[in-house]
Design an enzyme around this catalytic site. Sequence first.
Site, mmCIF file in Angstrom:
data_model
loop_
_atom_site.group_PDB
_atom_site.id
_atom_site.type_symbol
_atom_site.label_atom_id
_atom_site.label_comp_id
_atom_site.label_asym_id
_atom_site.label_seq_id
_atom_site.Cartn_x
_atom_site.Cartn_y
_atom_site.Cartn_z
ATOM 1 N N PRO A 217 15.474 18.466 51.032
ATOM 2 C CG PRO A 217 16.264 16.290 51.260
ATOM 3 C CD PRO A 217 16.441 17.529 50.440
ATOM 4 C CD GLU A 437 43.694 21.455 57.190
ATOM 5 O OE1 GLU A 437 43.068 22.411 56.691
ATOM 6 O OE2 GLU A 437 43.433 20.266 56.931
#
Length: 626
Positions: A217, A437
């Site tokens: 798409p 992180e």
Amino acid sequence: MSRAAKSGPPPDHLPAPMPAKPWRWGWWTALFALMVVLVLVSLPALWSGTAKTLSYTDFVSDVDADRVASVTIDDRGYVRGELRDGNEFVTQIPTALDTGGLSAQLASKKVPVTGTQTDGGWGGLLSFLLPLVLLVAMFMWLSRRARGVLSGGNLGFGRSRAQIIEAERPTTRFADVAGYDGVKQEVSEVVDFLRDPGKYAAAGAKGPRGVIMVGPPGTGKTLLGRAVAGEASVPFLSVTGSAFVEMFVGVGASRVRDLFREARTRAPAIIFIDEIDAVGSRRGNGIGGNDEREQTLNQLLSEMDGFDQSSGIVVLAATNRPEALDPALLRPGRFDRQVMVPLPNQTERAAILAVHAEGKHLDSDVDLGRVSRATPGFSGADLANLINEAAIFAVRDDRTDITAADLVAARDRVLLGRRDSSNALLPDERWAVAVHESGHALLAALCEHADPVEKVTILPAGMALGATEQLPEAERHLYSEAYLNDRLTVHLGGRAAELVVLGQGSTGATNDLVGATELATRMVTEFGLSPSLGPVGYPQSQLGFLPAGRTSTGVRSYSEQTQRQVDQEVSRLLRKAEDRAVALLARNRDALERLAGLLAEQETLDGAAVLSVLRGSALTTVSHAS
């Protein structure tokens, strides 16, 4: 979109207007005449409606009181008369009553009595039959009207809902479709064939009956269809696959016939069917095999086989679900050419960004080449949305120029969601997210084949409490086993950092575990990177449009025993990657804690800041074999 009206004679290829159907006027005249006759027959009853209705007892009392002036009695006992005060009345003599006494009573009062006989001839017959005839006529008219609607009347369900683009063509051209040179060449050959079929006939080549564009798409399949309409000098009939499907059986097939009939009258012409999977899905799923969708598909197959190749009709279709299409639709002779429209590469993304940036004010610090490198996997629709989101960020700051920071913020908005400043973390949570992180960022720098770090942040966005972004130095088309192992290690870096620094894991690694498991599963089942299973492959989707780990049918193509081996191998790869990540971070714990502290203080660091922190420590690496 309707065609614009033109003055002068109509073109030769337009069909002659259909003559008016005289039977419609005949039906309307007959119905009007029947209604007039019915009203005339009913007039006496309507006139009598102004008379006063008396009960029989009141009527006898009025006769005794000499208030009745005249009386008319028919053979059914219906009495109509006039009182001496000038008012009219009606009543009914009971059928069981002997009327002899009433006659004597009227004679004694000298009331004039007139006898009438009920009309049993044509008048009575008409009064009985006219309502019945009127109902039958109305039923026949409604039935004929319904058949006309279903078979293709002016407001009919059976008429094709195609937009005929002929006089007013779209302004989209192939030049407006950035990149995809190979795709545009294959599609433009269809247009060229319709413009000059003699050139192909001279070489003994036959033009394609149909071209189907297949791709994920947002890659521009519908845009290419509009570009064909803009480039072609032939009529272009555009319709979506869902426009054929209705709740009434047979309507879809009727619309297909009407669409191709319209195309034949305008040949040479192009029929464009967008989202063809809505009507071209595999047959055999309906109960009894006779549902509306299958009838519509059968009619489409018949029409594509039925028209002569020299008639100059080409069917252009688009879908992002090729695995759902019926094989009979894809065979040569129907859709001769299947054109793959993939996600754009880095060069094409830069060109697409330049197209969507036209008419917008870009600041001097904007580098579209860098933006294209930072958006791997973005489709053309995603890139258009990215530019629009960046413009919205500029408007929020009361600016008209789009800066590089706006594009970075827009990319984070698209990938991660809206940043929520109200979602403040507790101090312990903030430190845990910084450690998590930092583990990702540090391992991305330590692993030789991992992509370099672009940015690491602990600002919440969407469902993510933090994010570490990596950008490849060059667009990859082939992934080595060493790269995939390093990628697994980076995926598990956040969890490994929590184990090293905090001594326990947390729920913050949920998405990391999902991504690592999917990657490990593909390494085992698709890429043949498992020594236990060997060089076998169980692809989840042949064209790769479905998410990893899912098939178009949702059913795996191997046994339970093989599934057990797959689970064991996936677990082995994940444990190996986690052990490696823990070992790397444990040997470089000083750098990990320094990076986490700086991240907790500044909230966001770029890749250069991460590398500068790491250069301050003697880094220790771990080999792939460990």
